[in-house]
Write a protein that holds these residues in place. Structure first.
Motif, short mmCIF file in Angstrom:
data_model
loop_
_atom_site.label_atom_id
_atom_site.label_comp_id
_atom_site.label_asym_id
_atom_site.label_seq_id
_atom_site.Cartn_x
_atom_site.Cartn_y
_atom_site.Cartn_z
N GLU A 93 0.82 -1.20 0.00
CA GLU A 93 0.00 0.00 0.00
C GLU A 93 0.86 1.26 0.00
N MET A 94 2.18 1.09 0.14
CA MET A 94 3.05 2.27 0.21
C MET A 94 3.58 2.66 -1.17
N ARG A 95 4.04 3.91 -1.26
CA ARG A 95 4.67 4.36 -2.51
C ARG A 95 6.16 4.04 -2.44
N VAL A 96 6.76 3.91 -3.63
CA VAL A 96 8.14 3.43 -3.71
C VAL A 96 9.09 4.26 -2.85
N ARG A 97 9.08 5.57 -3.07
CA ARG A 97 10.02 6.42 -2.34
C ARG A 97 9.73 6.41 -0.84
N GLU A 98 8.42 6.44 -0.52
CA GLU A 98 7.99 6.43 0.88
C GLU A 98 8.47 5.14 1.57
N ALA B 13 -0.26 5.13 9.81
CA ALA B 13 -0.58 5.52 8.44
C ALA B 13 -1.38 4.43 7.73
N THR B 14 -1.06 3.15 8.01
CA THR B 14 -1.78 2.08 7.32
C THR B 14 -3.27 2.12 7.64
N PHE B 15 -3.63 2.57 8.86
CA PHE B 15 -5.04 2.68 9.19
C PHE B 15 -5.73 3.71 8.30
N PHE B 16 -5.00 4.80 8.05
CA PHE B 16 -5.65 5.91 7.37
C PHE B 16 -5.43 5.90 5.86
N VAL B 17 -4.39 5.18 5.41
CA VAL B 17 -4.16 5.09 3.96
C VAL B 17 -5.12 4.07 3.37
N SER B 18 -5.32 2.98 4.11
CA SER B 18 -6.18 1.93 3.56
C SER B 18 -7.64 2.27 3.86
N ALA B 107 0.15 2.60 17.98
CA ALA B 107 -0.60 2.98 16.78
C ALA B 107 -2.06 2.54 16.90
N ALA B 108 -2.28 1.29 17.38
CA ALA B 108 -3.64 0.78 17.55
C ALA B 108 -4.40 1.65 18.56
N VAL B 113 -8.50 5.76 19.86
CA VAL B 113 -8.95 7.03 20.44
C VAL B 113 -9.66 7.88 19.37
N VAL B 114 -9.07 7.91 18.18
CA VAL B 114 -9.68 8.66 17.08
C VAL B 114 -11.09 8.12 16.80
N MET B 115 -11.21 6.80 16.88
CA MET B 115 -12.49 6.17 16.62
C MET B 115 -13.58 6.62 17.58
#
Lengths: 319, 250
Positions: A93-98, B13-18, B107-108, B113-115
């Motif tokens: 799910e990440m970008r290459v540079r990131e 970030a994985t929580f908010f990117v996905s 992170a969890a 908390v945001v939830m």
């Protein structure tokens, strides 16, 4: 401290529940070498690499990398290696540079240094134009290069690559090989593969593994020499078939022979000389003496393919 | 330390990117909204002065959310990395096992908390339009959130542990749910044991999550409860750490 040796493995044995994956494996790799770990699937290549990368512990035996014990000083070892596991797992799910920046920071590079290094490895691995793409959407070739870039990003002393070219098309394979070759000298590289030409082309030295043991360890050239000693001699001669059969039967140096008709008047003779003698000069003289004509005289060199099959399947060779 | 920060940021970030992060937040907001409706109807009919936070709490949506959110948030943490193989690339970098566990837990926790933040909006709405005297006590809101965070920490640490045990997210979620529900039911078991002087009843009464959360919602902060929750959280994080380390001695 320890300048000559990069990897030192002594008496390494790994047992999983009910299964022995490695039995008494020992080898050393010098600094700057590119070494290929070669063997069929299930030979114990990945297990060896996982132990070297301090991911799995050994059951018995010791492994030291750059003088540090893999188990006791695991963190020091991990600081010095770049490891790309089999199947090249990435955060899709990440970008290459990131992703590369994240990995560089994890490996302890400072912010400024990681920016520099990410730029360098992206150029080195031709990733510059996909820097802002999402990894999951990249082609397999690009993904593989992201994995390689990750292994290189912190300038490790030792790079361990588990099957780096698996699943790539021939063009991509060449690019990856080129990249690996370019690492020689500055880095020590250990790659595993079950494809022979790959090891032949990229490595200074090969370790052939089979069923958890190392069966042979030498340079590709030496391994070939080892086998060439009992290589066959092929001669195509225009002469009566009966005369040829008689001649070869008389020669004491010929252990086995086979005469088969080729096109025209020629017969193809395949001779196996005793004790690896080179009979070419003798054969040429004999043919000249009898006034026959000779159009081919070669000594077949065993390819690494043969060596590989011979070493890894000793029992089948006998039949 | 850099590694800990880098890892926490990525995990968050994985929580908010996905997509999943937003689905969880949306679902939580929906459940909070349902209890808000119940609360409004009570406010309209019920004259007895009862803190709004307590009314919020008295609907079962609250527990549904608490028990369901933990497995869903935590199941991914270790199990996904193990099944996709990134656990191997992670553990072969010079990071400490402890940092990996802490980063995932923190992170969890932050996501959790945001939830719960939308609930604050509902409470503010009540405050703004309520004509009842002393409709909303911010102290009670604070203690409610303290309870939510403490209880959440416990359930999330449980989830971390379950996720570290397996490479299947499904198994991790089920184990977390079962452990969470068991812990939740322990408190009710205490009521079944008649002799209050005996130690089993006393121990069990310390796990009366339902009753303890009720106290938090009323604005009662009991330090004994805080100690129990915090030590259980640390205990499960410790177990998680051992599970992560286990590949070195298995």
């Amino acid at each position: 401290m320890n300048n000559g040796t990069m990897i030192e493995v002594t008496g390494l044995t790994k047992r999983y529940a009910g299964k022995t994956a490695l039995t008494d494996v020992s080898f050393t790799v010098a600094r700057g070498e590119i070494v290929g770990l070669l063997g069929p699937n299930g030979a114990g290549k990945s297990t060896t690499m996982r132990i070297l990368a301090a991911f799995l512990p050994a059951t018995t035996g010791t492994v030291s990398i750059a003088g540090w014990d893999v188990f006791r000083d695991s963190e020091e070892v991990r600081r010095r290696i770049g490891y790309m596991p089999e199947n090249n797992p990435l955060h899709h799910e990440m970008r290459v540079r990131e992703y590369l920046k994240f990995r560089a920071r994890l490996k302890g590079l400072t912010r400024a240094r990681s920016r520099d290094r990410v730029d360098t490895v992206m150029e080195q691995c031709s990733l510059t134009e996909v820097g802002s793409r999402i990894i999951g959407q990249l082609s397999k070739g690009f993904k593989q290069r992201v994995g390689l870039a990750d292994a290189l990003v912190h300038e490790p002393e030792l790079i361990i690559l588990d099957e780096p070219t698996i699943g790539l098309d021939p063009h991509q394979i060449r690019a990856v090989r080129q990249l690996i070759k370019s690492l020689a000298g500055a880095h020590t590289v250990l790659i595993s593969t079950h494809i022979l030409p790959e090891a032949e082309m990229t490595c200074n030295r090969m370790l052939i593994m089979y069923e958890g043991r190392i069966l042979a360890a030498d340079t590709p050239e030496n391994l070939q020499k080892l086998m060439a000693s009992n290589g066959q001699i092929i001669a195509e001669i225009a002469a009566p078939e009966a005369d040829l059969n008689e001649l070869w039967a008389q020669l004491p140096e010929v252990e086995m022979f086979d005469v088969s008709p080729a096109d025209g008047d020629y017969f193809r003779c395949a001779l196996t000389p005793r004790e690896g003698l080179d009979l070419r000069r003798q054969i040429f003289a004999l043919v000249q003496e009898r006034g026959w004509s000779l159009r081919e005289l070669t000594r077949s060199r065993h390819t690494l393919e043969d060596i590989y099959v011979r070493v890894t399947r000793p029992d089948e060779e006998e039949n | 330390m850099t590694a800990l920060f880098t890892l926490t940021r990525r995990e968050l970030a994985t929580f908010f990117v996905s997509f999943t992060g937003y689905v969880i937040i949306a679902a939580a907001t929906f459940l909070v909204g349902l209890s808000f409706i119940v609360l409004l109807s009570k406010l309209g009919t019920d004259a007895s002065p009862m803190p709004v936070t307590e009314m919020f709490y008295s609907t079962y949506f609250f527990w549904l959310l608490l028990l369901l959110a933990a497995p869903i948030i935590t199941m991914r943490l270790f199990a996904l990395e193990k099944s996709s193989g990134t656990f191997e690339t992670l553990m072969t970098t010079p990071v400490r096992d402890l940092h990996v566990v802490l980063a995932k837990f923190v992170a969890a926790m932050l996501f959790y908390v945001v939830m719960w933040l939308p609930m604050l909006g509902c409470l503010a709405l009540v405050q703004r339009y309520s004509t009842q005297p002393g409709g909303l006590d911010w102290g009670a809101v604070g203690s409610t959130y303290l309870g939510i965070i403490l209880l959440g920490g416990l359930f999330l640490s449980l989830g971390c542990f379950a996720s570290a045990l397996t490479r299947s997210q499904m198994v991790a979620a089920m184990v977390t749910l079962v452990l969470g529900v068991t812990l939740f039911s322990l408190g009710f078991l205490a009521d079944q044991i008649p002799a209050t002087g005996h130690w089993p009843a006393q121990v069990l009464s310390r796990f009366a999550l339902f009753q303890q959360m009720h106290d938090f919602a009323r604005g009662v902060v009991d330090t004994r409860t805080i100690v129990v929750y915090l030590s259980l959280t640390v205990f499960f994080l410790f177990l998680t750490l051992r599970a992560v380390e286990s590949r070195r001695w298995r």
